[in-house]
Design a protein around this motif. Structure first.
Motif, short mmCIF file in Angstrom:
data_model
loop_
_atom_site.label_atom_id
_atom_site.label_comp_id
_atom_site.label_asym_id
_atom_site.label_seq_id
_atom_site.Cartn_x
_atom_site.Cartn_y
_atom_site.Cartn_z
N GLU A 64 43.84 14.44 101.33
CA GLU A 64 44.83 14.07 100.34
C GLU A 64 45.07 12.63 100.13
OE1 GLU A 64 49.41 15.70 99.38
OE2 GLU A 64 48.60 15.84 101.36
N ARG A 65 44.76 12.34 99.11
CA ARG A 65 45.07 10.86 98.54
C ARG A 65 46.57 10.57 97.85
NH1 ARG A 65 45.89 5.96 98.11
NH2 ARG A 65 44.36 4.53 96.94
N ILE A 66 47.01 9.76 98.51
CA ILE A 66 48.59 9.70 97.98
C ILE A 66 48.21 8.77 96.47
CG2 ILE A 66 51.08 8.85 98.20
CD1 ILE A 66 49.94 11.42 99.83
N THR A 67 48.77 9.14 95.52
CA THR A 67 48.46 8.13 93.98
C THR A 67 49.95 7.76 93.84
OG1 THR A 67 49.10 10.19 93.00
CG2 THR A 67 46.67 9.62 93.34
N GLY A 68 50.79 7.82 94.11
CA GLY A 68 52.12 7.13 93.89
C GLY A 68 53.47 7.86 94.47
N ARG A 69 54.60 7.11 94.03
CA ARG A 69 55.92 7.56 94.23
C ARG A 69 56.38 8.45 93.16
NH1 ARG A 69 59.39 5.92 98.06
NH2 ARG A 69 58.02 3.98 98.33
N LEU A 70 57.15 9.69 93.53
CA LEU A 70 57.65 10.52 92.40
C LEU A 70 59.17 9.88 92.40
CD1 LEU A 70 56.48 14.27 92.74
CD2 LEU A 70 55.88 12.58 90.96
N THR A 71 59.56 9.94 91.11
CA THR A 71 61.02 9.68 90.65
C THR A 71 61.33 10.57 89.85
OG1 THR A 71 60.52 8.20 89.06
CG2 THR A 71 60.85 7.08 91.11
N THR A 72 62.93 10.87 89.52
CA THR A 72 63.13 11.83 88.74
C THR A 72 62.98 11.54 87.42
OG1 THR A 72 65.18 12.14 89.98
CG2 THR A 72 65.36 13.15 87.77
N ALA A 123 63.60 21.49 87.65
CA ALA A 123 64.11 22.25 88.71
C ALA A 123 63.07 22.39 89.64
CB ALA A 123 63.87 23.56 87.85
N GLY A 124 61.90 22.31 89.47
CA GLY A 124 60.73 22.40 90.66
C GLY A 124 61.07 21.27 91.48
N TYR A 125 61.07 19.99 90.79
CA TYR A 125 61.37 18.84 91.75
C TYR A 125 62.65 19.08 92.52
CZ TYR A 125 61.99 13.62 92.77
OH TYR A 125 61.92 12.52 93.52
N GLY A 130 63.70 16.53 98.03
CA GLY A 130 63.19 15.23 98.68
C GLY A 130 62.17 15.40 99.62
N ARG A 131 61.92 16.52 99.81
CA ARG A 131 60.61 16.85 101.04
C ARG A 131 59.34 16.23 100.44
NH1 ARG A 131 63.33 21.97 101.70
NH2 ARG A 131 61.50 22.69 100.35
N ARG A 132 59.10 15.88 99.28
CA ARG A 132 57.77 15.53 98.76
C ARG A 132 58.08 14.58 97.57
NH1 ARG A 132 52.29 16.91 99.46
NH2 ARG A 132 51.22 16.90 97.60
N ASP A 133 58.34 13.56 97.85
CA ASP A 133 58.48 12.38 96.92
C ASP A 133 57.47 11.50 96.36
OD1 ASP A 133 61.24 13.23 96.44
OD2 ASP A 133 62.06 11.83 97.58
N PHE A 134 56.30 12.24 96.61
CA PHE A 134 54.99 11.59 95.87
C PHE A 134 53.98 12.46 95.54
CE2 PHE A 134 54.46 13.24 100.28
CZ PHE A 134 53.11 13.88 100.25
#
Length: 173
Positions: A64-72, A123-125, A130-134
């Motif tokens: 799994e390659r992390i591609t970035g941080r997720l924000t709202t 809704a999905g986010y 906050g368990r998967r903010d990427f």
């Protein structure tokens, strides 16, 4: 590891899986796919019946390659855009079956799609709490590649592969 095999019923090749060999034997094991492919290509160049070979990836890993941080904001924008594309597609489908104004159909379906995509993504986010903010991409890769060959031609394959520099015809070497 289970090797796919065919079960001939009613004669040779009847009911056999195209991904299976009847009685496979290991010919060689390689650290990368390119080396296994080179070995099979070498056999093909020497008129060996390569349809009786199979390359099997073993020792699978999930990377799994992390591609970035997720924000709202990123989630909202992604949902909005994907929903708009879906709305455009549905609008184009609707326009095929109606004589109404094309622009009105496309505009309304794009807007509804964007709204739906936005709500669905947020809704999905929110459900992840906050368990998967990427964001990431995943791939399953093999760490070893084994060349298998039908038992009837294994000796011939080993003799030919012995001519290939670095061919490693002994699977236990």
């Amino acid at each position: 590891m289970s090797i796919p095999t065919g079960t001939p019923m009613g004669g040779p090749g009847a009911g056999r899986s195209p991904l299976g060999l009847e009685f496979p034997q290991s010919l060689a094991v390689y650290d990368d796919y390119a080396a296994a492919q080179k070995a099979v290509d070498f056999l093909a160049d020497r008129k060996f019946p390569v349809e009786q070979c199979m390359i099997v990836g073993t020792d699978l890993k999930r990377i799994e390659r992390i591609t970035g941080r997720l924000t709202t904001g990123k989630v909202a924008l992604g949902g909005l855009l994907s929903g708009a594309w879906l709305g455009l597609f549905i609008g184009l489908l609707f326009s095929i079956f109606t004589d109404e104004g094309l622009l009105a159909i496309l505009l309304s379906t794009v807007l509804f799609g964007a709204l739906f995509g936005l709500v669905w993504a947020l809704a999905g986010y929110a459900a992840t709490r906050g368990r998967r903010d990427f964001s990431s991409v995943t791939q399953v890769v093999a760490t070893r590649y084994e060349v298998l060959v039908e038992h009837k031609v294994a000796a011939q394959a080993r003799e030919l592969l012995a001519e290939l520099p670095g061919g490693r015809p002994d699977p236990f070497a």
